[in-house]
Design a protein around this motif. Sequence first.
Motif, PDB file in Angstrom:
ATOM      1  N   ARG A  28       0.896  -1.281   0.082  1.00  0.00           N
ATOM      2  CA  ARG A  28       0.073   0.075  -0.030  1.00  0.00           C
ATOM      3  C   ARG A  28       0.887   1.301   0.056  1.00  0.00           C
ATOM      4  NH1 ARG A  28      -2.523   3.214   3.258  1.00  0.00           N
ATOM      5  NH2 ARG A  28      -1.646   2.482   5.036  1.00  0.00           N
ATOM      6  N   VAL A  29       2.166   1.019   0.836  1.00  0.00           N
ATOM      7  CA  VAL A  29       2.743   2.376   0.991  1.00  0.00           C
ATOM      8  C   VAL A  29       3.980   2.287  -0.183  1.00  0.00           C
ATOM      9  CG1 VAL A  29       2.193   3.084   3.163  1.00  0.00           C
ATOM     10  CG2 VAL A  29       3.924   1.412   2.711  1.00  0.00           C
ATOM     11  N   CYS A  30       4.321   1.041  -0.764  1.00  0.00           N
ATOM     12  CA  CYS A  30       5.894   1.149  -1.395  1.00  0.00           C
ATOM     13  C   CYS A  30       5.282   0.928  -2.749  1.00  0.00           C
ATOM     14  CB  CYS A  30       6.512   0.130  -1.027  1.00  0.00           C
ATOM     15  SG  CYS A  30       7.878  -0.241  -1.834  1.00  0.00           S
ATOM     16  N   GLU A  31       5.632   1.777  -3.791  1.00  0.00           N
ATOM     17  CA  GLU A  31       5.092   1.897  -5.240  1.00  0.00           C
ATOM     18  C   GLU A  31       5.975   1.033  -6.079  1.00  0.00           C
ATOM     19  OE1 GLU A  31       2.766   3.271  -6.883  1.00  0.00           O
ATOM     20  OE2 GLU A  31       3.634   2.853  -8.864  1.00  0.00           O
ATOM     21  N   PRO A  32       7.031   1.094  -5.667  1.00  0.00           N
ATOM     22  CA  PRO A  32       7.993  -0.126  -6.495  1.00  0.00           C
ATOM     23  C   PRO A  32       7.535  -1.535  -6.280  1.00  0.00           C
ATOM     24  CG  PRO A  32       9.361   1.487  -5.545  1.00  0.00           C
ATOM     25  CD  PRO A  32       8.116   1.921  -5.163  1.00  0.00           C
TER      26      PRO A  32
END
Lengths: 158, 184
Positions: A28-32
């Motif tokens: 949810r918080v880590c785009e990569p």
Amino acid sequence: MIRIHLQDESFAELLAGEGSQQTIEHLRVCEPCRAEAERVCGAVGDFRRLSLAWAAARPAPALRQRAAVLMWRRSIMAAAALLLVCAAIDGGLRAPQSAPAVHEHAAATLAEDNKLLLSIDEELNVQDESPGEVYSAASAASASSSGSARASQAAVRE
Amino acid sequence: MLGIIAEQPRTTELDDIDTLVQTYRPRLLRFVTFSIGDQDLAETIVQDCFLKAYRNRASFRGDCSAFTWLTSIAVNLVKDYQRTEKFRFWRRARNTSVDVSAMASVLADGGATAETRLLARERAARVAQVIATLSENQRRVFLMRFIEEMSVQEIALATGMQVSTVKTHIHRGVKLVRQKVGAA
């Protein structure tokens, strides 16, 4: 900024559809990691779907008849094997004789054979009188008896 | 009581070879095809697998799913084939490897656009290529875990490997797929 991305174990769980709450929170918080997960899970999902559709479209052979033939052949083989086992057991009951027992049996047979041959030989050696001999003996006896009768008659005349 | 009730459908399922084939053939064929990379040989192995399963259905104790049991038979048959010289010869001479592009043609449209279908085909082909580069055991385990969606315990049961060994193969397979497919 997130420095630690998803480890292979967490990623494997995610790929198997068993991602933990912690992994989901991370995505949810880590785009990569989210982008990577979408790429890999999407591609594997596509492969799963396409390959199953392909396999389902392949014509399936009728196995019922072949299975029946195989089962029948198996029954025949089992029956043949059973017969062989029975024959082996039967032979095994008769066959096992120790060497001395075989030797004794042979000696007894030999003795019986010898006895039989001797009795035959005895029978053959019996001196039966031939009819010719019986006749000549009888004529000789009658000739001698007639000669003595004549002598006694002459003595009476004198 | 529950065990008895649960086992009854399995016994019936195994007693009817046609139902067995109808239910499990697509998944089993997919697994064997991508395990060995030869679709003609895979069809032969899958056929042998069903016949063997049917003949030995009395030995199925019901301690795992019918698919896991069938997969374990298929794994052993694949190993048997791979040991033969005939297999090696045909592998060199004529490899009827599965064409992932051809797979897409059998997929129903399902409302998907031509672009979506093309994208799906490309992504599936990429996964197939990566799977082909894995070692035999890694490939087998990867297919079971992520394509056939079997649990680690089921894979261990079907392959005869230790759970830790299965996890190691999964780890290595995922690492490679991440590198090849996950890279932007």
